[in-house]
Design a protein around this motif. Structure first.
Motif, mmCIF file in Angstrom:
data_model
loop_
_atom_site.group_PDB
_atom_site.id
_atom_site.type_symbol
_atom_site.label_atom_id
_atom_site.label_comp_id
_atom_site.label_asym_id
_atom_site.label_seq_id
_atom_site.Cartn_x
_atom_site.Cartn_y
_atom_site.Cartn_z
ATOM 1 N N SER A 70 0.231 3.947 -2.884
ATOM 2 C CA SER A 70 -0.229 5.292 -2.536
ATOM 3 C C SER A 70 0.671 6.364 -3.136
ATOM 4 O O SER A 70 0.193 7.440 -3.521
ATOM 5 C CB SER A 70 -0.304 5.444 -1.019
ATOM 6 O OG SER A 70 -1.267 4.563 -0.480
ATOM 7 N N TYR A 118 -6.580 1.428 2.907
ATOM 8 C CA TYR A 118 -5.189 1.362 2.472
ATOM 9 C C TYR A 118 -5.065 0.996 0.989
ATOM 10 O O TYR A 118 -4.192 1.520 0.291
ATOM 11 C CB TYR A 118 -4.429 0.317 3.308
ATOM 12 C CG TYR A 118 -3.967 0.794 4.661
ATOM 13 C CD1 TYR A 118 -4.651 1.785 5.365
ATOM 14 C CD2 TYR A 118 -2.852 0.235 5.264
ATOM 15 C CE1 TYR A 118 -4.226 2.210 6.613
ATOM 16 C CE2 TYR A 118 -2.407 0.649 6.518
ATOM 17 C CZ TYR A 118 -3.095 1.632 7.186
ATOM 18 O OH TYR A 118 -2.668 2.046 8.419
ATOM 19 N N ARG A 170 -0.449 6.662 -6.685
ATOM 20 C CA ARG A 170 -1.718 7.388 -6.765
ATOM 21 C C ARG A 170 -1.535 8.885 -6.533
ATOM 22 O O ARG A 170 -2.092 9.717 -7.257
ATOM 23 C CB ARG A 170 -2.705 6.808 -5.739
ATOM 24 C CG ARG A 170 -3.256 5.443 -6.125
ATOM 25 C CD ARG A 170 -4.034 4.788 -4.989
ATOM 26 N NE ARG A 170 -4.773 3.616 -5.456
ATOM 27 C CZ ARG A 170 -5.410 2.760 -4.659
ATOM 28 N NH1 ARG A 170 -5.384 2.960 -3.338
ATOM 29 N NH2 ARG A 170 -6.061 1.718 -5.155
ATOM 30 N N GLU A 171 -0.742 9.238 -5.526
ATOM 31 C CA GLU A 171 -0.537 10.649 -5.213
ATOM 32 C C GLU A 171 0.153 11.383 -6.365
ATOM 33 O O GLU A 171 -0.262 12.468 -6.767
ATOM 34 C CB GLU A 171 0.295 10.771 -3.940
ATOM 35 C CG GLU A 171 0.573 12.216 -3.529
ATOM 36 C CD GLU A 171 1.416 12.309 -2.278
ATOM 37 O OE1 GLU A 171 2.517 12.882 -2.333
ATOM 38 O OE2 GLU A 171 0.957 11.803 -1.230
ATOM 39 N N MET A 193 -1.703 10.418 2.307
ATOM 40 C CA MET A 193 -2.090 10.697 0.919
ATOM 41 C C MET A 193 -3.522 11.226 0.856
ATOM 42 O O MET A 193 -3.787 12.258 0.227
ATOM 43 C CB MET A 193 -1.963 9.430 0.080
ATOM 44 C CG MET A 193 -2.437 9.593 -1.368
ATOM 45 S SD MET A 193 -2.892 8.039 -2.170
ATOM 46 C CE MET A 193 -4.371 7.567 -1.266
ATOM 47 N N TYR A 194 -4.452 10.518 1.513
ATOM 48 C CA TYR A 194 -5.853 10.943 1.478
ATOM 49 C C TYR A 194 -6.042 12.320 2.109
ATOM 50 O O TYR A 194 -6.912 13.086 1.688
ATOM 51 C CB TYR A 194 -6.735 9.926 2.207
ATOM 52 C CG TYR A 194 -6.941 8.637 1.470
ATOM 53 C CD1 TYR A 194 -7.514 8.612 0.200
ATOM 54 C CD2 TYR A 194 -6.569 7.417 2.043
ATOM 55 C CE1 TYR A 194 -7.711 7.414 -0.477
ATOM 56 C CE2 TYR A 194 -6.771 6.222 1.372
ATOM 57 C CZ TYR A 194 -7.340 6.225 0.109
ATOM 58 O OH TYR A 194 -7.529 5.034 -0.556
ATOM 59 N N SER A 202 -10.030 1.646 -3.430
ATOM 60 C CA SER A 202 -10.389 2.991 -3.874
ATOM 61 C C SER A 202 -11.295 2.881 -5.089
ATOM 62 O O SER A 202 -10.971 2.170 -6.050
ATOM 63 C CB SER A 202 -9.133 3.791 -4.241
ATOM 64 O OG SER A 202 -9.480 5.000 -4.895
ATOM 65 N N PRO A 260 -0.965 5.715 3.244
ATOM 66 C CA PRO A 260 -2.236 6.042 2.585
ATOM 67 C C PRO A 260 -3.034 7.126 3.304
ATOM 68 O O PRO A 260 -3.672 7.953 2.643
ATOM 69 C CB PRO A 260 -2.977 4.701 2.587
ATOM 70 C CG PRO A 260 -1.893 3.686 2.507
ATOM 71 C CD PRO A 260 -0.782 4.246 3.363
ATOM 72 N N GLN A 267 0.820 -1.213 0.000
ATOM 73 C CA GLN A 267 0.000 0.000 0.000
ATOM 74 C C GLN A 267 0.853 1.261 0.000
ATOM 75 O O GLN A 267 0.382 2.324 -0.416
ATOM 76 C CB GLN A 267 -0.949 -0.004 1.209
ATOM 77 C CG GLN A 267 -0.317 0.347 2.552
ATOM 78 C CD GLN A 267 0.403 -0.811 3.220
ATOM 79 O OE1 GLN A 267 0.452 -1.903 2.675
ATOM 80 N NE2 GLN A 267 0.931 -0.581 4.413
#
Length: 405
Positions: free
Chosen positions: A24, A385, A27-28, A306-307, A388, A303, A20
């Motif tokens: 992440s 984690y 994704r970021e 990140m969120y 999504s 994660p 994860q």
């Protein structure tokens, strides 16, 4: 960012997208419009399925000269760019070989600073010199010192390796399990545990037991200044008595302000540059926060950061790589993040195997734990984690991996 702006930005190579953490990062960076080349060792890595990847690659010979050649070839294929990595082993490898990567520039701490944070003993010594609260600790170097500790240390204690990476090979060769944290409640228990390591002639750090929960403070350090902050509190851990987060909550930055400044002072003293986690054991009953360690890498509960828009990956790419401070949103402070697969393991241990919980002071609350586990599925502020809705395929790959498919 427009398509033209995205196309002219150098790629960010991310090594270590099996978990994860790497996912992440992908994704970021992808959400920020940065082209991402994900590099995995495992062909079944969950990060290889992310829609935010521009390209996914397999590194066949990690931490070897052949692996360096593979990375140089990727640089030739995809162009000049910056490299982020996740694991301490890969960070150490890249620090030693940073000039051998061709068109790829790794974003790394200094070798000297990294050596300090890898060694818990050196970290705690530096922290104590600055006046931080640290646990009583000792690291025996021979059996005589083991016996002296048994006579003079204040138990209970936790046994943990000062630098797990340094001793892992010797333990494996001797057929001895590397235990991250082992609880001992008396001198006799300590001696029995220490006896296990006599064949390798090395012993773990003996550390005062500290009650409480995990409090993580995260910083991006640049030229001696903390340019970004974030912090979280662990709500649940695996194993239940303490380990890594299976559920964690963001903590408003107006809390623990003095502790934040102490953490920053420690990182400044170490000479740290880049992202770091300063971890404490915090006891809400007494208000005591005791330093456990500094992690000089992206951490397991990344994660949540990140969120919450902390943007540590984007900061590394833009500030360490491009030399410019990116525009970042205010950090969100009202989210919870959880890893359901690990929570299920934890719940099973609490409900069915409480006798396996090594910390005898851990309060087993089956009803409370079950209710919290179920209610979290209904809370709109909870994130996950791996799962999504914006990026579903990594979750599907994760489930297939768990089922051996």
């Amino acid at each position: 960012l427009s398509m033209n702006e995205t196309q002219i930005r150098p790629p960010c190579y991310v090594l270590g997208i099996e978990t994860q953490i790497g996912l992440s990062l992908v994704r970021e960076l992808g959400e920020a419009g940065i082209p991402v080349v994900g590099i995995a060792v495992d062909p079944d890595a969950i990060g290889l399925k992310s829609r935010y990847l521009s390209h996914g690659e397999i590194l066949k010979r990690p931490r070897t000269d052949e692996g360096l050649a593979e990375l140089r070839a990727l640089g030739e294929r995809y162009g000049d760019g910056y490299l982020l990595t996740v694991s301490e082993a890969n960070t150490a490898w890249l620090i030693d070989n940073h000039a051998r990567l061709g068109k790829i520039t790794p974003l790394l701490p200094s070798k000297e600073a990294f050596a300090i944070v890898l060694d818990k003993t050196r970290t705690l010594e530096a922290a104590a010199a600055l006046g931080l609260d640290v646990p009583q600790s000792a690291c025996p170097s021979d059996w005589d010192e083991v016996e002296q500790l048994a006579r003079g240390f204040r138990f209970p204690a936790v046994l943990k390796w000062a630098d797990p990476n340094a001793v892992a090979g010797a333990l494996h060769a001797a057929g001895i399990e590397l235990i991250k944290a082992e609880y001992v409640y008396s001198a006799d228990e300590f001696l029995r545990a220490a006896e296990r390591y006599r064949p390798v002639g090395a012993w773990p750090l003996v550390q005062e037991y500290c009650a409480g929960v995990g409090l993580g403070q995260f910083f991006f350090m640049h030229r001696g200044q903390a340019v970004r902050r974030f912090q979280h509190l662990r709500i649940a851990e695996w194993p239940p008595e303490g380990g890594f987060s299976s559920v964690c909550d963001a903590v408003p930055l107006d809390q623990f302000r003095d502790l934040q400044e102490q953490s920053i002072g420690l990182l400044q003293h170490i000479g740290w540059d880049g992202v770091a986690m300063v971890e404490y054991r915090y006891d809400p009953a007494s208000g005591r926060a005791v330093l456990m360690e500094v992690n000089g890498r992206f951490w397991g509960s990344f994660p949540l950061a990140m969120y919450c828009g902390a943007g540590f990956g984007v900061l590394a790419y833009a500030l360490q790589g491009e030399g410019r401070m990116p525009a970042l949103p205010p950090v969100r402070e009202n989210l919870r993040c959880r890893m359901v697969a690990t929570e299920l393991k934890r719940l099973r241990r609490i409900l069915l195997e409480p006798g396996k919980i090594r910390d005898r002071t851990f309060k087993v609350r089956p009803v409370h734990e079950t209710v919290r586990f179920l209610v979290d599925f209904l809370r709109p502020s909870v994130r996950y984690y791996v799962w999504s809705l914006k990026d579903i395929k990594p979750f599907i790959r994760d489930v297939r991996n768990a089922l051996g498919m």
